[in-house]
Design a protein around this motif. Structure first.
Motif, mmCIF file in Angstrom:
data_model
loop_
_atom_site.group_PDB
_atom_site.id
_atom_site.type_symbol
_atom_site.label_atom_id
_atom_site.label_comp_id
_atom_site.label_asym_id
_atom_site.label_seq_id
_atom_site.Cartn_x
_atom_site.Cartn_y
_atom_site.Cartn_z
ATOM 1 N N HIS A 1 0.795 -1.250 -0.054
ATOM 2 C CA HIS A 1 0.006 0.075 0.018
ATOM 3 C C HIS A 1 0.871 1.103 -0.120
ATOM 4 N N CYS A 2 0.235 2.296 -0.260
ATOM 5 C CA CYS A 2 1.083 3.610 -0.196
ATOM 6 C C CYS A 2 1.612 3.824 1.305
ATOM 7 N N ALA A 3 2.801 4.207 1.243
ATOM 8 C CA ALA A 3 3.284 4.501 2.554
ATOM 9 C C ALA A 3 2.989 5.426 3.326
ATOM 10 N N GLN A 4 2.075 6.391 2.557
ATOM 11 C CA GLN A 4 1.401 7.757 3.547
ATOM 12 C C GLN A 4 0.331 6.975 4.135
ATOM 13 N N LEU A 5 -0.473 5.947 3.715
ATOM 14 C CA LEU A 5 -1.596 5.342 4.396
ATOM 15 C C LEU A 5 -1.261 4.880 5.808
ATOM 16 N N THR A 6 -1.827 5.537 6.536
ATOM 17 C CA THR A 6 -1.653 5.349 8.137
ATOM 18 C C THR A 6 -2.875 5.024 9.015
ATOM 19 N N ARG A 7 -2.701 4.190 9.880
ATOM 20 C CA ARG A 7 -4.043 3.678 10.584
ATOM 21 C C ARG A 7 -4.040 4.455 11.958
ATOM 22 N N THR A 8 -4.953 5.135 12.257
ATOM 23 C CA THR A 8 -5.065 6.066 13.500
ATOM 24 C C THR A 8 -5.701 5.062 14.552
ATOM 25 N N PRO A 9 -5.549 5.606 15.975
ATOM 26 C CA PRO A 9 -5.990 4.759 17.071
ATOM 27 C C PRO A 9 -7.339 4.248 17.133
ATOM 28 N N ASP A 10 -8.152 5.086 16.434
ATOM 29 C CA ASP A 10 -9.646 4.872 16.325
ATOM 30 C C ASP A 10 -9.723 3.938 15.079
ATOM 31 N N ALA A 11 -8.878 3.255 14.605
ATOM 32 C CA ALA A 11 -8.918 2.128 13.380
ATOM 33 C C ALA A 11 -9.556 2.775 12.050
ATOM 34 N N ARG A 12 -9.154 4.071 11.837
ATOM 35 C CA ARG A 12 -9.390 4.615 10.409
ATOM 36 C C ARG A 12 -8.079 4.641 9.612
ATOM 37 N N LEU A 13 -8.211 4.532 8.458
ATOM 38 C CA LEU A 13 -7.207 4.591 7.599
ATOM 39 C C LEU A 13 -7.129 6.044 6.970
ATOM 40 N N VAL A 14 -6.081 7.020 7.077
ATOM 41 C CA VAL A 14 -5.754 8.147 6.696
ATOM 42 C C VAL A 14 -4.698 8.353 5.780
ATOM 43 N N CYS A 15 -4.544 9.511 4.895
ATOM 44 C CA CYS A 15 -3.586 9.734 4.012
ATOM 45 C C CYS A 15 -2.755 10.851 4.971
ATOM 46 N N GLY A 16 -1.344 10.488 5.141
ATOM 47 C CA GLY A 16 -0.265 11.151 6.152
ATOM 48 C C GLY A 16 0.005 12.470 5.164
ATOM 49 N N ILE A 17 -0.444 12.647 4.008
ATOM 50 C CA ILE A 17 -0.123 13.933 3.045
ATOM 51 C C ILE A 17 -1.264 14.576 2.341
ATOM 52 N N TYR A 18 -2.514 14.274 3.027
ATOM 53 C CA TYR A 18 -3.813 14.379 2.557
ATOM 54 C C TYR A 18 -3.777 15.795 1.702
ATOM 55 N N GLU A 19 -3.433 16.921 2.594
ATOM 56 C CA GLU A 19 -3.488 18.228 2.061
ATOM 57 C C GLU A 19 -2.646 18.558 0.906
ATOM 58 N N VAL A 20 -1.784 17.553 0.436
ATOM 59 C CA VAL A 20 -0.642 17.977 -0.572
ATOM 60 C C VAL A 20 -0.762 16.709 -1.677
ATOM 61 N N ARG A 21 -1.875 15.877 -1.247
ATOM 62 C CA ARG A 21 -1.558 14.495 -2.120
ATOM 63 C C ARG A 21 -1.528 14.882 -3.622
ATOM 64 N N PRO A 22 -1.061 13.924 -4.266
ATOM 65 C CA PRO A 22 -0.916 14.021 -5.699
ATOM 66 C C PRO A 22 -2.235 14.074 -6.644
ATOM 67 N N GLU A 23 -2.238 14.651 -7.636
ATOM 68 C CA GLU A 23 -3.331 14.696 -8.593
ATOM 69 C C GLU A 23 -4.015 13.365 -8.786
ATOM 70 N N ALA A 24 -3.154 12.374 -8.992
ATOM 71 C CA ALA A 24 -3.811 11.044 -9.297
ATOM 72 C C ALA A 24 -4.813 10.619 -8.227
ATOM 73 N N CYS A 25 -4.497 10.687 -6.813
ATOM 74 C CA CYS A 25 -5.202 10.646 -5.585
ATOM 75 C C CYS A 25 -6.576 11.421 -5.588
ATOM 76 N N ARG A 26 -5.998 12.960 -6.056
ATOM 77 C CA ARG A 26 -7.344 13.910 -5.999
ATOM 78 C C ARG A 26 -8.463 13.376 -6.910
#
Length: 151
Positions: free
Chosen positions: A54-79
Protein backbone atom coordinates in the motif's frame (compact mmCIF):
# COMPACT_ATOMS: atom_id res chain seq x y z
CA UNK A 1 -24.35 2.03 -2.14
CA UNK A 2 -24.64 5.78 -2.56
CA UNK A 3 -21.84 8.33 -2.56
CA UNK A 4 -23.00 9.63 0.83
CA UNK A 5 -22.55 6.12 2.33
CA UNK A 6 -18.84 6.03 1.49
CA UNK A 7 -16.37 7.27 4.07
CA UNK A 8 -12.85 7.00 2.67
CA UNK A 9 -11.34 6.93 6.18
CA UNK A 10 -13.09 3.63 6.87
CA UNK A 11 -11.83 2.07 3.66
CA UNK A 12 -8.45 2.91 2.11
CA UNK A 13 -8.72 0.18 -0.54
CA UNK A 14 -7.69 2.63 -3.27
CA UNK A 15 -4.31 3.08 -1.55
CA UNK A 16 -3.38 -0.57 -2.06
CA UNK A 17 -1.44 -1.46 -5.19
CA UNK A 18 0.62 -4.33 -6.49
CA UNK A 19 3.65 -2.43 -7.81
CA UNK A 20 5.95 0.49 -7.05
CA UNK A 21 4.58 2.56 -9.96
CA UNK A 22 1.05 2.57 -8.57
CA UNK A 23 0.72 6.37 -8.08
CA UNK A 24 2.72 8.46 -10.53
CA UNK A 25 3.40 12.11 -9.83
CA UNK A 26 2.15 14.25 -12.69
CA UNK A 27 3.22 17.70 -13.93
CA UNK A 28 0.29 19.15 -11.94
CA UNK A 29 2.01 17.95 -8.75
CA UNK A 30 5.15 20.10 -9.18
CA UNK A 31 3.79 22.94 -7.04
CA UNK A 32 2.67 20.66 -4.19
CA UNK A 33 4.83 20.27 -1.10
CA UNK A 34 4.93 16.48 -1.31
CA UNK A 35 7.81 15.36 0.94
CA UNK A 36 10.67 13.86 -1.03
CA UNK A 37 10.83 10.86 1.34
CA UNK A 38 7.18 10.08 0.46
CA UNK A 39 8.27 9.39 -3.10
CA UNK A 40 10.65 7.18 -5.00
CA UNK A 41 12.28 7.62 -8.37
CA UNK A 42 12.02 4.85 -10.95
CA UNK A 43 13.47 5.27 -14.44
CA UNK A 44 13.60 9.06 -14.04
CA UNK A 45 9.96 9.43 -12.88
CA UNK A 46 8.62 10.02 -9.38
CA UNK A 47 5.99 7.86 -7.72
CA UNK A 48 4.50 7.72 -4.25
CA UNK A 49 6.53 5.24 -2.26
CA UNK A 50 4.81 1.91 -1.58
CA UNK A 51 5.32 -0.17 1.55
CA UNK A 52 3.74 -3.53 2.37
CA UNK A 53 1.46 -3.46 -0.68
CA UNK A 54 0.00 0.00 0.00
CA UNK A 55 1.00 3.63 -0.24
CA UNK A 56 3.52 4.36 2.50
CA UNK A 57 1.48 7.45 3.45
CA UNK A 58 -1.55 5.35 4.43
CA UNK A 59 -1.71 5.45 8.21
CA UNK A 60 -3.91 3.66 10.75
CA UNK A 61 -5.25 5.97 13.43
CA UNK A 62 -5.84 4.82 17.03
CA UNK A 63 -9.59 4.67 16.30
CA UNK A 64 -8.96 2.25 13.36
CA UNK A 65 -9.44 4.69 10.50
CA UNK A 66 -7.08 4.76 7.53
CA UNK A 67 -5.94 8.24 6.58
CA UNK A 68 -3.46 9.79 4.18
CA UNK A 69 -0.39 11.21 5.87
CA UNK A 70 -0.06 13.89 3.16
CA UNK A 71 -3.75 14.45 2.42
CA UNK A 72 -3.52 18.24 2.02
CA UNK A 73 -0.73 17.93 -0.59
CA UNK A 74 -1.66 14.54 -2.08
CA UNK A 75 -0.91 14.04 -5.79
CA UNK A 76 -3.35 14.71 -8.61
CA UNK A 77 -3.88 10.97 -9.19
CA UNK A 78 -5.20 10.63 -5.63
CA UNK A 79 -7.34 13.77 -5.93
CA UNK A 80 -8.91 12.45 -9.15
CA UNK A 81 -9.94 9.17 -7.49
CA UNK A 82 -13.55 9.88 -6.48
CA UNK A 83 -15.38 8.14 -3.66
CA UNK A 84 -18.19 6.02 -5.06
CA UNK A 85 -16.79 5.99 -8.61
CA UNK A 86 -16.51 2.81 -10.66
CA UNK A 87 -12.80 2.67 -9.77
CA UNK A 88 -13.57 3.12 -6.06
CA UNK A 89 -16.10 0.29 -6.05
CA UNK A 90 -13.66 -1.98 -7.91
CA UNK A 91 -10.88 -1.16 -5.43
CA UNK A 92 -13.24 -1.98 -2.56
CA UNK A 93 -14.22 -5.24 -4.23
CA UNK A 94 -10.66 -6.38 -5.00
CA UNK A 95 -8.60 -4.82 -2.19
CA UNK A 96 -11.09 -4.05 0.55
CA UNK A 97 -9.97 -7.11 2.52
CA UNK A 98 -6.41 -5.74 2.62
CA UNK A 99 -7.60 -2.42 4.00
CA UNK A 100 -9.79 -4.22 6.53
CA UNK A 101 -6.78 -6.25 7.68
CA UNK A 102 -4.80 -3.04 8.16
CA UNK A 103 -7.63 -1.44 10.15
CA UNK A 104 -7.95 -4.47 12.43
CA UNK A 105 -4.97 -4.76 14.76
CA UNK A 106 -3.49 -8.23 14.91
CA UNK A 107 -3.81 -9.85 18.32
CA UNK A 108 -0.51 -10.46 20.10
CA UNK A 109 -0.09 -14.22 20.63
CA UNK A 110 -0.16 -15.23 24.28
CA UNK A 111 3.31 -16.75 24.02
CA UNK A 112 4.73 -13.35 22.97
CA UNK A 113 2.99 -11.48 25.79
CA UNK A 114 4.17 -14.09 28.28
CA UNK A 115 7.75 -13.69 27.08
CA UNK A 116 7.49 -9.92 27.35
CA UNK A 117 6.03 -10.20 30.84
CA UNK A 118 8.69 -12.67 31.96
CA UNK A 119 11.44 -10.50 30.50
CA UNK A 120 10.07 -7.42 32.23
CA UNK A 121 9.69 -9.14 35.60
CA UNK A 122 12.85 -11.27 35.48
CA UNK A 123 15.28 -8.43 36.18
CA UNK A 124 16.42 -8.97 39.79
CA UNK A 125 19.31 -6.52 39.49
CA UNK A 126 16.80 -3.70 39.03
CA UNK A 127 14.61 -4.70 41.98
CA UNK A 128 14.95 -2.94 45.26
CA UNK A 129 12.99 -3.15 48.48
CA UNK A 130 10.51 -5.97 49.23
CA UNK A 131 10.29 -6.94 45.54
CA UNK A 132 13.93 -8.07 45.60
CA UNK A 133 12.95 -11.15 47.61
CA UNK A 134 10.41 -12.38 45.03
CA UNK A 135 11.24 -15.58 43.13
CA UNK A 136 12.26 -15.20 39.47
CA UNK A 137 9.41 -14.72 37.00
CA UNK A 138 9.82 -18.17 35.47
CA UNK A 139 9.04 -19.67 38.88
CA UNK A 140 5.95 -17.46 39.27
CA UNK A 141 4.77 -18.21 35.72
CA UNK A 142 5.18 -21.96 35.89
CA UNK A 143 2.38 -24.13 37.23
CA UNK A 144 2.81 -27.45 38.95
CA UNK A 145 1.71 -30.39 36.80
CA UNK A 146 -1.91 -31.39 37.27
CA UNK A 147 -2.33 -34.73 38.94
CA UNK A 148 -4.53 -37.29 37.23
CA UNK A 149 -7.43 -38.73 39.16
CA UNK A 150 -6.84 -42.32 40.21
CA UNK A 151 -8.96 -44.90 38.53
Amino acid sequence: MSLSDIDCTTCGACCFGTHDRYVALLPEDRGRAIPLDATSEIDGRRFLRMCGGHCAQLTRTPDARLVCGIYEVRPEACRAFRAGSFECLKARQHRGHLAEAMRTPAPVPLSETSTILVSAIDAPSELKGPEADLPPAHVIASKPPRSRPRA
